[in-house]
Design a protein around this motif. Sequence first.
Motif, PDB file in Angstrom:
ATOM      1  N   ARG A   1       0.821  -1.204   0.000  1.00  0.00           N
ATOM      2  CA  ARG A   1       0.000   0.000   0.000  1.00  0.00           C
ATOM      3  C   ARG A   1       0.866   1.270   0.000  1.00  0.00           C
ATOM      4  O   ARG A   1       0.420   2.333  -0.416  1.00  0.00           O
ATOM      5  N   LYS A   2       2.095   1.123   0.453  1.00  0.00           N
ATOM      6  CA  LYS A   2       3.009   2.267   0.484  1.00  0.00           C
ATOM      7  C   LYS A   2       3.381   2.731  -0.920  1.00  0.00           C
ATOM      8  O   LYS A   2       3.853   3.857  -1.099  1.00  0.00           O
ATOM      9  N   GLU A   3       3.185   1.846  -1.910  1.00  0.00           N
ATOM     10  CA  GLU A   3       3.557   2.189  -3.279  1.00  0.00           C
ATOM     11  C   GLU A   3       2.520   3.094  -3.960  1.00  0.00           C
ATOM     12  O   GLU A   3       2.754   3.600  -5.050  1.00  0.00           O
ATOM     13  N   ALA A   4       1.377   3.290  -3.305  1.00  0.00           N
ATOM     14  CA  ALA A   4       0.338   4.151  -3.881  1.00  0.00           C
ATOM     15  C   ALA A   4       0.803   5.598  -3.902  1.00  0.00           C
ATOM     16  O   ALA A   4       1.611   6.025  -3.064  1.00  0.00           O
ATOM     17  N   ASN A   5       0.302   6.363  -4.865  1.00  0.00           N
ATOM     18  CA  ASN A   5       0.583   7.797  -4.886  1.00  0.00           C
ATOM     19  C   ASN A   5       0.063   8.409  -3.588  1.00  0.00           C
ATOM     20  O   ASN A   5      -1.100   8.218  -3.223  1.00  0.00           O
ATOM     21  N   PRO A   6       0.893   9.140  -2.858  1.00  0.00           N
ATOM     22  CA  PRO A   6       0.482   9.641  -1.545  1.00  0.00           C
ATOM     23  C   PRO A   6      -0.737  10.555  -1.587  1.00  0.00           C
ATOM     24  O   PRO A   6      -1.541  10.557  -0.656  1.00  0.00           O
ATOM     25  N   ILE A   7      -0.877  11.317  -2.663  1.00  0.00           N
ATOM     26  CA  ILE A   7      -2.048  12.205  -2.769  1.00  0.00           C
ATOM     27  C   ILE A   7      -3.316  11.375  -2.888  1.00  0.00           C
ATOM     28  O   ILE A   7      -4.316  11.616  -2.201  1.00  0.00           O
ATOM     29  N   LEU A   8      -3.263  10.358  -3.776  1.00  0.00           N
ATOM     30  CA  LEU A   8      -4.436   9.501  -3.967  1.00  0.00           C
ATOM     31  C   LEU A   8      -4.705   8.660  -2.735  1.00  0.00           C
ATOM     32  O   LEU A   8      -5.863   8.394  -2.389  1.00  0.00           O
ATOM     33  N   LEU A   9      -3.655   8.227  -2.033  1.00  0.00           N
ATOM     34  CA  LEU A   9      -3.837   7.425  -0.826  1.00  0.00           C
ATOM     35  C   LEU A   9      -4.520   8.241   0.267  1.00  0.00           C
ATOM     36  O   LEU A   9      -5.366   7.730   1.000  1.00  0.00           O
ATOM     37  N   GLU A  10      -4.177   9.514   0.331  1.00  0.00           N
ATOM     38  CA  GLU A  10      -4.811  10.385   1.325  1.00  0.00           C
ATOM     39  C   GLU A  10      -6.282  10.618   0.986  1.00  0.00           C
ATOM     40  O   GLU A  10      -7.134  10.675   1.871  1.00  0.00           O
ATOM     41  N   ILE A  11      -6.586  10.725  -0.314  1.00  0.00           N
ATOM     42  CA  ILE A  11      -7.974  10.951  -0.752  1.00  0.00           C
ATOM     43  C   ILE A  11      -8.819   9.700  -0.547  1.00  0.00           C
ATOM     44  O   ILE A  11      -9.981   9.779  -0.141  1.00  0.00           O
ATOM     45  N   MET A  12      -8.230   8.514  -0.804  1.00  0.00           N
ATOM     46  CA  MET A  12      -8.993   7.250  -0.761  1.00  0.00           C
ATOM     47  C   MET A  12      -8.267   6.216   0.091  1.00  0.00           C
ATOM     48  O   MET A  12      -7.823   5.176  -0.409  1.00  0.00           O
TER      49      MET A  12
END
Length: 986
Positions: free
Chosen positions: A591-602
């Motif tokens: 999950r750390k590989e997700a874009n941080p902006i998108l991870l924060e949104i979703m």
Amino acid sequence: MYTNCHSYYSLRYGTFSEVELLKLAKENGVTTLALTDINNTSACLNFVRQSQAFNIKPVIGIDFRNGAKQLYVGLAGTNLGFQELNSFLSGYEHSKMELPELAPVLKDTYFIYPLERVMQLEKEEFQDNEFIGVSVAELKKLPFSNYKSYTNKLVIQQQVTIRNKRDFNAHRLLRAIDNNTLLSKLQKTEECGEHDVMLSENDLRNLYTEYPHIISNTEKLLDSCHINFAFGKDRVSQNQSIYLNSKEEDYQFLVKLCNDNLHKRYSKPDAKVKTRLETELKTIRQMDFVSYFLINYDIVSYSKSKGYVHVGRGSGANSIVAYIIGITDVDPIELDLYFERFINPFRASPPDFDIDFSWKEREDVTNYIFKRFKNVSLLATYNTFKYRAVVRELGKVFGLPKEEIDKLSADKHGQNKLDDISQLVLKYGDLIKGFPNHLSVHSCGVLILDKPIHYYSATNLPPKGFPTVQFDMIIAEDVGVFKFDILGQRGLAKIKDTIDIVKYNRPELPSIDITQVEKFKNDPNINALLKQGKAIGAYYVESPAMRGLMQKLQTQDYIGLVAASSIIRPGVSGSGMKKEFIIRQRYPEKRKEANPILLEIMPETYGIMVYQEDVLKVANKFAGLDLGEADVLRRGMSGKFRSRAEFTAVEEKFINNCKARGYPDALTFEVWNQIKSFAGYAFAKGHSASYAVESYQSLYLKCYFPLEFMVAVLNNGGGFYSPEHYIHEARMCGGIIEAPCINKSEHANTISGKTIYLGFGYLKSLEMLTIKRLLTERQFNGRFKSLDDFIDRVPISIEQLTILIRIDAFRFTKQPKTELLWQAIFKLNAHKAKTTQSKLFKPKHKQFNLPSLKTTWVEDAYDQMELLGFPLCNYFDLVSDTFYNHIKAKTMNLYVNKIVLLYGVLVNTRFHKGSNGKRMRFCTFVDQEGNYFDTVHFYNVVEKYPINGLGVYACCGKISEEFGFCSVDIQWTKKLSLLPDPRAET
């Protein structure tokens, strides 16, 4: 200057769309234009909407005809005039009567009789609103007509149906199709004229220069017509706006409903619940959606009063108000449902409430709506000409032989080898495909409006008997007409029927409360069915794809099922994000590989767009679009508005905003392509949650009442699989399956203890009248004691009795089937005379001494396959081929990347077209132990080793594994031979 123009909604007559008509008018300098389709108003609203872009004044009306015979053209002077025209046409459409020869007396309307028509009628008196239409072709007749002196009544009536020779040819072909005749035999009276085309405004005026009064009359007539509908941003809701007596009274009633029911949903409502409720109520009031909620509440309340089960879903399932007052059963607080997907200040349309009822009860609910509310109609949809179908129709019109038509429609021909006629068929097939062919009823849309339905459209009366407008949902929403979605599904019928069957079969048990969904969600036994992919029969979770996905995800809770319900959809899957979601679900470190902006949104979906709300979130928080613009993206990608300029503008703003925020182009377009690939297919989260609630209700019944549940599944037409497979599943659950029995079976399947008696309805050749006679006689006079007793009491032919004997429905007599067949032939006569009524006095039956006649179990199996469509024994028992060394499905995980042999009975097969355009096949089998295994047939083997129907197959291939789920990559398959039919040997 044109008072009589047709679009292709003049079904099987017109040759182009209403938009193309406007383009044609623009090209010819026409500034005022009347659309008058034949006995149809489907295109009128869109014609008015689109006319603004062409700077053309729209006039709308109806070309009233009996068949191809034109009677008069009605033009709407105002919106109320349009309503009058629609009401007049609808009355005759509903009664299926021919239209009257003379126009009715209506206000706010104008009628134009063709010159030829008034000459035939010898009509001398005209109302103030009646005129005589003179076409260009009729100008030659006018000087010799008595009507030349009617100077104040003459107007231009140059009909526009075609644009050129090609259109005229297409028109004639459509008329031949409509009349079901050869083109060579088509009557001239069925066609338009070759000169029914649009001329330029100047050319048209020049042709009438000798009759300036005709020009001025026409101008005056068109100038006096004014139609006003508001569209898009200017629209206002046309739905019923007041439920009780005033908007304030409505609002207070909605508040009272929420207060009265709050504690039923939340025993201890906290500040979060109260704040959400207060915010929603305020927004619903501001947006003027109070009556919309109350009408849905009314419909659901009626359903509950009748003991019906319903599911409320759609974006409305995001609403806490809908949850509290019982429209939905999805808790938006528990699921953190995005309120703005449901409703936001930028959204002019009300939220979607898709309300599902049992397929058996939906018609009653619809009937209630029509009785309860005033201005009600069903919504239409258009059935269009499909290419293959229109090629077949054109082939018939040209008189081609069936073999040639089959080749053309199947596209099995060499283009170079086609003769001229065949080439014409393909040429005009390509032109006509996509034309509307006939009006149909939208699958679920119901309109409940403030104004009369005919204010917007004429109506038809389809076989169901409910009036149906003539326009579809896209233009409906554009003009502010928002549908209520009333759907029927079999899943709810399965739930209700299971409860009834349990009451009958296990009366000692307490009543089942199917509303205890919270209890079901936390039941480890129910969740184990999900995780193990053992949800056969349960709504939305039983398909092979869903079964495999849940095993890969290791779905074992409600939240997980909600996600699975959406990522199985084509959009998420097609974007490649389904696999990524599984990885991040199974391996938290990923999950750390997700874009941080998108991870924060979703955060809940690990930075991956899974739900429709995610489009709004990303567009708003990632790209800086306001919620109104974000909603344009969501709607645009659903396919409804894909070509609209507003969508293109928002797309550009999305990309420009991302650049302004400094995002790399690669990231911007990666996110944009994700939105683009799935937004039109993904579910709203509340929608997925509603599906999941129903799935849990089904799974509870499957878990604790499996046999009763499987009987209900079978009695409601099954589901994803064939009846045979649900019978297999019932057997796996401990059920004993019995063939139909004249003393214990009904038309549907029944259960007694663990024994399931198949219904007479499975016997495809058994007539309904025979079943009714049998069941009625048994109900009134008790069980049958013997074959003789049955023959005495039930009027039946030898053919029908033979079916019952062959399926062993008389097995209680302990006599062999062959002996019973001979007895039946002797006693009913062999000359096939049917007895129509039971005998008043029972005859004395002769007893015949017959030799010993035995029936083998193999013969029984073949009788069952012929009469039921499947055997009641295991297919493996019928195999005559040798079984070689093989593995079982439960040990597949021990042979990953190894080539193995499995044997299985085919359960399901489906094709899939890969990115290279070639076909693959996916199959599901059950092995000797009843366990599933799935196979993948790649391009190189799919044609070489075909799967030909039900039976046992040897499947050889390499075991592949993905996230713990194993399948077989097929190298070869072979269908095994069965034991021969003993009857064929004699």
